[in-house]
Structure formats: structure tokens, C-alpha cells
Design a protein around this motif. Structure first.
Motif, mmCIF file in Angstrom:
data_model
loop_
_atom_site.group_PDB
_atom_site.id
_atom_site.type_symbol
_atom_site.label_atom_id
_atom_site.label_comp_id
_atom_site.label_asym_id
_atom_site.label_seq_id
_atom_site.Cartn_x
_atom_site.Cartn_y
_atom_site.Cartn_z
ATOM 1 N N ASP A 64 -83.144 -34.693 -7.646
ATOM 2 C CA ASP A 64 -84.593 -34.552 -7.805
ATOM 3 C C ASP A 64 -85.006 -34.079 -9.191
ATOM 4 O OD1 ASP A 64 -84.894 -35.343 -5.170
ATOM 5 O OD2 ASP A 64 -84.807 -33.295 -4.417
ATOM 6 N N LEU A 65 -84.117 -34.167 -10.182
ATOM 7 C CA LEU A 65 -84.407 -33.640 -11.511
ATOM 8 C C LEU A 65 -84.693 -34.719 -12.556
ATOM 9 C CD1 LEU A 65 -81.700 -30.826 -11.671
ATOM 10 C CD2 LEU A 65 -84.109 -30.621 -11.028
ATOM 11 N N GLY A 66 -84.783 -35.964 -12.139
ATOM 12 C CA GLY A 66 -85.036 -37.033 -13.100
ATOM 13 C C GLY A 66 -83.831 -37.357 -13.959
ATOM 14 N N VAL A 67 -82.647 -37.067 -13.452
ATOM 15 C CA VAL A 67 -81.400 -37.312 -14.183
ATOM 16 C C VAL A 67 -80.926 -38.723 -13.864
ATOM 17 C CG1 VAL A 67 -78.983 -36.599 -14.334
ATOM 18 C CG2 VAL A 67 -80.786 -34.885 -14.228
ATOM 19 N N ILE A 68 -80.585 -39.499 -14.892
ATOM 20 C CA ILE A 68 -80.199 -40.889 -14.666
ATOM 21 C C ILE A 68 -78.752 -41.054 -14.227
ATOM 22 C CG2 ILE A 68 -81.878 -41.816 -16.281
ATOM 23 C CD1 ILE A 68 -79.328 -42.314 -18.125
ATOM 24 N N GLY A 69 -77.908 -40.085 -14.465
ATOM 25 C CA GLY A 69 -76.512 -40.205 -14.096
ATOM 26 C C GLY A 69 -75.691 -39.065 -14.653
ATOM 27 N N ILE A 70 -74.380 -39.251 -14.585
ATOM 28 C CA ILE A 70 -73.441 -38.246 -15.084
ATOM 29 C C ILE A 70 -72.563 -38.899 -16.143
ATOM 30 C CG2 ILE A 70 -71.529 -36.716 -14.484
ATOM 31 C CD1 ILE A 70 -72.600 -36.758 -11.585
#
Length: 86
Positions: A64-70
Motif C-alpha cells: 500500500d506504499l506505491g512501491v513498484i517492486g523490489i
């Protein structure tokens, strides 16, 4: 079979630890993780704190943090450009 743990950079506040998020060259937010503490130290320095997490746990924390990936084992990280005045 258990997944290999990832070593994830965190920052310490007064009462807790928080994931340290980064931005890609295009400016999108991403999580960064390393396959060993040594790799983390080579990129982020010996003073960087970290926690061990599984990949599914890290993905769950960033949903839920707007992170596209790792990004795993990046060769380097860019720091924020220093604003310059003329």
C-alpha cells in the motif's frame, strides 16, 4: 522449504524501525533488499541498519506504499541531488 532471507535496510526513529525506500532512475519508489549483510554494507555503508525479511513479507509491507517492486542486490544507489543556488 523456507525461502532465503533478504537483508532490508531500515531507518530508526524514536520508537520504531521503518523500511528505507528508494527511487529508481525514473523516479518511481522501490524497495531494496540484499542477499547478504556484506552486500548491503558494500552499497549502503557499515552504519546502515537492516532487518531480515522474506520476500513475501517485504512485498506485503510495501503493498500500500506505491512501491513498484523490489530491487535485489543493486550495484549502487543514487543519493538525492543536492539543491544548488546560483
Amino acid at each position: 522449504m523456507l525461502e532465503d532471507p533478504l537483508y532490508v535496510p531500515v531507518r530508526r526513529s524514536s520508537f520504531s524501525l521503518a523500511l528505507r525506500l528508494f527511487r529508481t532512475a525514473a523516479g518511481t519508489r522501490t524497495a531494496v533488499a540484499f542477499t547478504s549483510p556484506l552486500r548491503l554494507t558494500k552499497v549502503l555503508g557499515s552504519g546502515q541498519e537492516w532487518v531480515r525479511l522474506s520476500e513475501p513479507a517485504l512485498r506485503s509491507m510495501t503493498d500500500d506504499l506505491g512501491v513498484i517492486g523490489i530491487v535485489i542486490d543493486p550495484a549502487g544507489v543514487m543519493s538525492r541531488p543536492i539543491p544548488r543556488t546560483a
